[in-house]
Enzyme design. Sequence first.
Site, PDB file in Angstrom:
ATOM      1  N   CYS A  73       0.874  -1.174   0.000  1.00 44.84           N
ATOM      2  CA  CYS A  73       0.000   0.000   0.000  1.00 44.84           C
ATOM      3  C   CYS A  73       0.907   1.218   0.000  1.00 44.84           C
ATOM      4  O   CYS A  73       1.567   1.514   0.996  1.00 44.84           O
ATOM      5  CB  CYS A  73      -0.923   0.012   1.213  1.00 44.84           C
ATOM      6  SG  CYS A  73      -1.948   1.494   1.315  1.00 44.84           S
ATOM      7  N   GLU A 208      -9.990  -0.181  -5.654  1.00 45.23           N
ATOM      8  CA  GLU A 208      -9.022  -1.003  -4.934  1.00 45.23           C
ATOM      9  C   GLU A 208      -9.598  -2.357  -4.541  1.00 45.23           C
ATOM     10  O   GLU A 208     -10.749  -2.466  -4.117  1.00 45.23           O
ATOM     11  CB  GLU A 208      -8.527  -0.276  -3.678  1.00 45.23           C
ATOM     12  CG  GLU A 208      -7.651   0.928  -3.984  1.00 45.23           C
ATOM     13  CD  GLU A 208      -6.865   1.382  -2.772  1.00 45.23           C
ATOM     14  OE1 GLU A 208      -6.267   0.514  -2.098  1.00 45.23           O
ATOM     15  OE2 GLU A 208      -6.847   2.591  -2.491  1.00 45.23           O
ATOM     16  N   CYS A 217      -4.758   6.072  -4.383  1.00 45.13           N
ATOM     17  CA  CYS A 217      -4.080   4.780  -4.259  1.00 45.13           C
ATOM     18  C   CYS A 217      -2.648   4.974  -4.729  1.00 45.13           C
ATOM     19  O   CYS A 217      -2.405   5.189  -5.920  1.00 45.13           O
ATOM     20  CB  CYS A 217      -4.792   3.713  -5.091  1.00 45.13           C
ATOM     21  SG  CYS A 217      -3.959   2.109  -5.091  1.00 45.13           S
TER      22      CYS A 217
END
Length: 274
Positions: A73, A208, A217
Site C-alpha cells: 500500500c 481497490e 491509491c
Amino acid sequence: MQFSKMHGLGNDFMVVDAVTQNVYFSPELIRRLADRHLGIGFDQLLIVEPPYDPDLDFHYRIFNADGSEVAQCGNGARCFARFVRLKGLTNKNEIRVSTQSGRMVLSITQDELVCVNMGEPNFEPQQIPFRANKAENIYLMRAAEQTVMCGVVSMGNPHCVLQVDNVKTAAVETLGPVLESHERFPERVNVGFMEVVHREHIRLRVYERGAGETQACGSGACAAVAVGIQQASLAEKVRVDLPGGSLHIAWKGPGHPLYMTGPATHVYDGFIHL
C-alpha cells in the site's frame, strides 16, 4: 489499544504500533473497526511490527477493510514513515522496512513529504499473478459484456490499468468490481482508470481490491505510470492527479526502481477498548 488515524490524499488508515503494544487482529475485528458507522472507519489498517532482519527498521503489515491481508500500500507506506517518526520509534530520515512482498526504503524529505522506493515494476504474468501465455504491453479482456484493453503490472500487489478518454465519466463503479474479481486474476486485482493529459501529467481513479474506489491509491499511481511508460505514452517523471490530491512518480524504466513522492497527514490519536 492506542492508535492513530492518518491519511494519504484522503486514502485513510488506522495505524497501530505493535512494537510497544501487544495486539491481535482477527478478520472479524478488522471489519468491525473499519465500519465508518460502528467503528473507527478506514480503508486500510496498518501495523508497525519489530523487524525480522537486523538490517531493517520495521516490518510493515497491511489489512484491507474486509479483513484480508495484502502485501503493498503506497499511501500507507508514506503514513507508516510519518507515524514511526511522530511516535519516536525512530529518528531516521531513511527507514527500511519489510513487507509481505519484499523490502522498501521510505525517505522523509526536507519539506516533510515522504519519498518511497517502490522497487521495480514487475510485468511478468505469473508473478502478478495474471493468467496469460506471455507478457504483453496491452491485453484484451472480456468484462461487463465488452472488450477492454489494459496493462497489467505488480507493484508488490496486482494492478490492471485502463486508459480512458475522461476519468470523470469512466465506468469505475461498473467495470471496477467486475475486473477486480476477474478469473484471470487469481488473487483479485486493483483497477486503475487513467486519463493521459500529456506525457508528464495523468488523472487517475482506482477501484481497490477489497476496498472499492478510494480517494487515492499510491501503488495504483505507480502502476499507472509504469504501464504508461511501458506503452510509450508517458515520460520518466509524471504528476498523478487523484480525487484526493497529487503524487509525483519517477521511473527510469526496466532495471530501475520506481519512486513515489507525496504527503502523509496525521489526523488524530485515539484509544479503543477491544
